[in-house]
Design an enzyme around this catalytic site. Structure first.
Site, PDB file in Angstrom:
ATOM      1  N   GLU A  93       0.865  -1.121  -0.195  1.00 39.97           N
ATOM      2  CA  GLU A  93       0.208   0.019   0.115  1.00 39.97           C
ATOM      3  C   GLU A  93       0.577   1.641  -0.095  1.00 39.97           C
ATOM      4  O   GLU A  93       0.416   2.347   1.011  1.00 39.97           O
ATOM      5  CB  GLU A  93      -1.336  -0.061   1.025  1.00 39.97           C
ATOM      6  CG  GLU A  93      -2.100  -1.268   0.857  1.00 39.97           C
ATOM      7  CD  GLU A  93      -3.267  -0.525   2.186  1.00 39.97           C
ATOM      8  OE1 GLU A  93      -2.724  -0.962   3.143  1.00 39.97           O
ATOM      9  OE2 GLU A  93      -3.964  -2.061   2.181  1.00 39.97           O
TER      10      GLU A  93
ATOM     11  N   GLU B 172      -6.310  -8.363  -0.971  1.00 39.85           N
ATOM     12  CA  GLU B 172      -6.752  -8.492   0.531  1.00 39.85           C
ATOM     13  C   GLU B 172      -7.683  -7.523   0.083  1.00 39.85           C
ATOM     14  O   GLU B 172      -8.882  -6.651   0.248  1.00 39.85           O
ATOM     15  CB  GLU B 172      -6.109  -6.703   1.182  1.00 39.85           C
ATOM     16  CG  GLU B 172      -4.434  -7.173   1.506  1.00 39.85           C
ATOM     17  CD  GLU B 172      -4.343  -6.093   2.771  1.00 39.85           C
ATOM     18  OE1 GLU B 172      -5.425  -5.512   3.584  1.00 39.85           O
ATOM     19  OE2 GLU B 172      -3.466  -6.053   3.371  1.00 39.85           O
TER      20      GLU B 172
END
Length: 588
Positions: A155, A237
């Site tokens: 991220e 995810e």
């Protein structure tokens, strides 16, 4: 076995859909790994994914630990033996609601800028990878194992956009023997994908989301097309639950909703269920979220996550519905279910007052209070005791540069509590304090693991500035480092003073070790230890009132449960439970 990435994921030359589940070996006792991995395969998955926290394996600079509960090799061995493929996410930063996002806190006392191309940081990453990769490289698919991919960074598009840093990381990984495909994972919108990926270098971008697969995959596909990149779509995810924070109800997501959204993902791409089994933030490993709007919010000890398996590792309704989806037309395998035991209550504990036993911990005489970090203490509490009676009658005190939660004691009694939201708010004393004793207990509640404040000043814990009385700082302190890795031997004859922290010790016998839950309802706030192992924080504000005790923490014969009670009523007994207990709230 051969694996590569073309227009699709390819396994032995055939298109392959990854159906994966996240299991964090570092949040699960080793005796539970097999149960989690077996249940993952039984659900219909073909792959397991795990992060690797840097601070879990290099707790002090240059000191590496891959044994016992940190046996990453052993976890992967068990996955491979079950025929599961493996995805590993060993990036220096992992987020994961884990302390400092997996970065070692000692970086804060070392000249470098984390998550950047700063050569000092990259040199530390290289040293870490040189220790880590011998535990991963032999498991790679082209070395005869089942490790098919590794993540480059995590991220990063929600933090920075330095492609030079990402290229440097990729170079270090390759230098350390990584040959499997690399990938990045970011939010499913253009700005995050553009900043956080290295698509220009042929590294696969993937997206993280928990709903609206159409929009997120459309965004990802458009981004790939802009770069003439032909690759598979993957949700790295897929958030099937959510983490919990102190004093708020636990998040629960309907199983039918999870299955419907997962089915939409699988129509177009591959999936990694985050989390399949959440586990527990043992010790002081929980992280915290921090935003300008919502402030500082530490995560709780349980990482149940309302995941597909419970904190204990047993199947939920989500498991069975997903098994129906993933195993349609095939014979279903029954999952492993373990049973926790509600052991008999413990009574008659030995008790010792903290203040009378402070000399059992490291102490330093300082002119001004120092942060815990400056003293080499990366977790726990610090007790700051003014080494002389107050010389002024001014009734106003202020804590300067405090993180994260402080209790102020005057003449041994608590007079104020401050947390991050009101840390510097003036404390007005009820009486003239001239001649009184002053002490401050400060708790490190966990470092921020995501976003803007990852390198903020409050990542350094304790009292960074000092205590202000009236119009001047107070000088002359004895600082006690309560790291609480374990409790030292304490004299139970020392006085227990009402209003002050207390250490309790219960002893009991077990014929056979088992898993159980400690019921800490009404026990106030503190930390629990079993046989010297720190199992984590507890607090009766909830949402969970129990602490999971894995079988690994107990032994046949004599066992001890110790409680560091920061605050709360005097304990005379301790109960066990056969499952977790959630605090009832007005929302229930």
């Amino acid at each position: 076995m051969r694996f590569d990435i073309q227009h699709d994921f390819m396994l032995d030359g055939q298109p392959f859909k990854i159906i994966s589940g996240a299991i964090h070996y570092f949040r699960i006792a080793p005796s539970k790994w097999y149960q989690s991995l077996f249940n993952l395969k039984a659900m219909g998955a073909n792959t397991v994914e795990t992060y690797v926290p840097w601070n879990f394996h290099e707790p002090q600079p240059g000191v590496f630990d891959f044994g016992g509960w940190r046996n990453l090799d052993g976890f992967i061995d068990q996955a491979e033996a079950l025929g599961l493929n493996v995805i590993v996410r060993p990036s220096p930063y992992i987020c994961a609601e884990w302390e400092f996002g997996g970065l070692p806190a000692w970086l804060l006392q070392t000249p470098n800028r984390p998550r950047s191309r700063d050569p000092r940081f990259l040199a530390l990453v290289r040293r870490y990878y040189q220790a880590l990769m011998p535990h991963l490289v032999p498991h790679q698919v082209d070395h005869g194992g089942r490790l098919i991919m590794m993540q480059l960074e995590n991220e990063y598009g929600s933090y920075a956009e330095d492609k030079g840093y990402l290229r440097a990381l990729a170079g270090i990984l390759r230098d350390c023997g990584v040959t499997v495909p690399l990938f990045t994972a970011d939010g499913g919108w253009h700005a995050a994908l553009d900043a956080g990926s290295l698509i220009e270098d042929g590294i696969l971008p993937t997206a993280n989301f928990g709903s609206d697969a159409t929009t997120n995959f459309d965004n990802l596909q458009t981004f790939m097309a802009e770069h003439d990149f032909a690759g598979p779509l993957m949700c790295t995810e897929f958030w099937d639950g959510w983490f919990a924070q102190w004093g708020k109800p636990a998040v629960h997501r309907a199983a039918a909703d999870v299955v419907a959204e997962a089915a939409a993902v699988l129509k177009r791409g591959s999936i990694n269920f985050y989390m399949f089994h959440g586990g527990t933030n043992f010790g002081f490993t929980n992280g915290a979220n921090e935003t300008a709007g919502e402030g500082y919010q530490p995560q709780v000890t349980s990482y149940d996550y309302d995941a597909i398996l419970t904190e204990q590792g047993n199947p939920t309704a989500k498991f069975y519905l997903l098994q129906d989806l993933l195993c349609e037309g095939r014979t279903k395998t029954a999952p492993i279910i373990s049973h926790a035991q509600a052991l008999p209550p413990l009574t008659s504990p030995a008790a010792a007052g903290l203040v009378a036993n402070l000399s059992q911990w490291p102490q330093t005489h300082v002119a001004e209070p120092q942060s815990m970090d400056a003293q080499g203490q990366l977790a726990g509490y610090a007790w700051y005791q003014l080494d002389h009676p107050l010389r002024s009658g001014d009734r106003t005190l202020q804590l300067i540069g405090m993180a994260d939660r402080a209790t102020v004691y005057l003449n041994g009694q608590p007079v104020a509590v401050r947390d991050r939201e009101n840390a510097a708010a003036p404390i007005t004393l009820a009486e003239d304090p001239l001649g009184a004793t002053l002490a401050v207990l400060v708790e490190n509640r966990g470092r921020t693991n995501f976003g803007t404040w990852l390198l903020g000043p409050n990542q350094e814990k304790g009292l960074r500035g000092g205590v202000f009385q009236g119009n001047h700082f107070l000088n002359g302190w004895v600082q006690t480092a309560l790291a609480l890795d374990a409790l030292p031997p304490l004299a139970d004859t020392r006085p227990v003073v009402a209003g002050q922290p207390v250490c309790y010790r219960f002893v009991f016998e077990l014929a056979t070790p088992c898993e159980t839950f400690l019921d800490l309802t009404g026990a106030g706030k503190g930390v629990v230890f079993v046989n010297g192992r720190n199992l984590g924080r507890y607090w009766d504000v909830g949402p969970y009132l129990t602490a999971f005790v894995p079988q690994d923490a107990l032994v046949a014969g004599a066992n001890t449960v110790e409680i560091f009670q920061e605050s709360g009523p005097r304990l005379s007994q301790l109960r066990f439970a056969a499952g977790p207990i959630e605090k009832e709230t007005a929302d229930d």
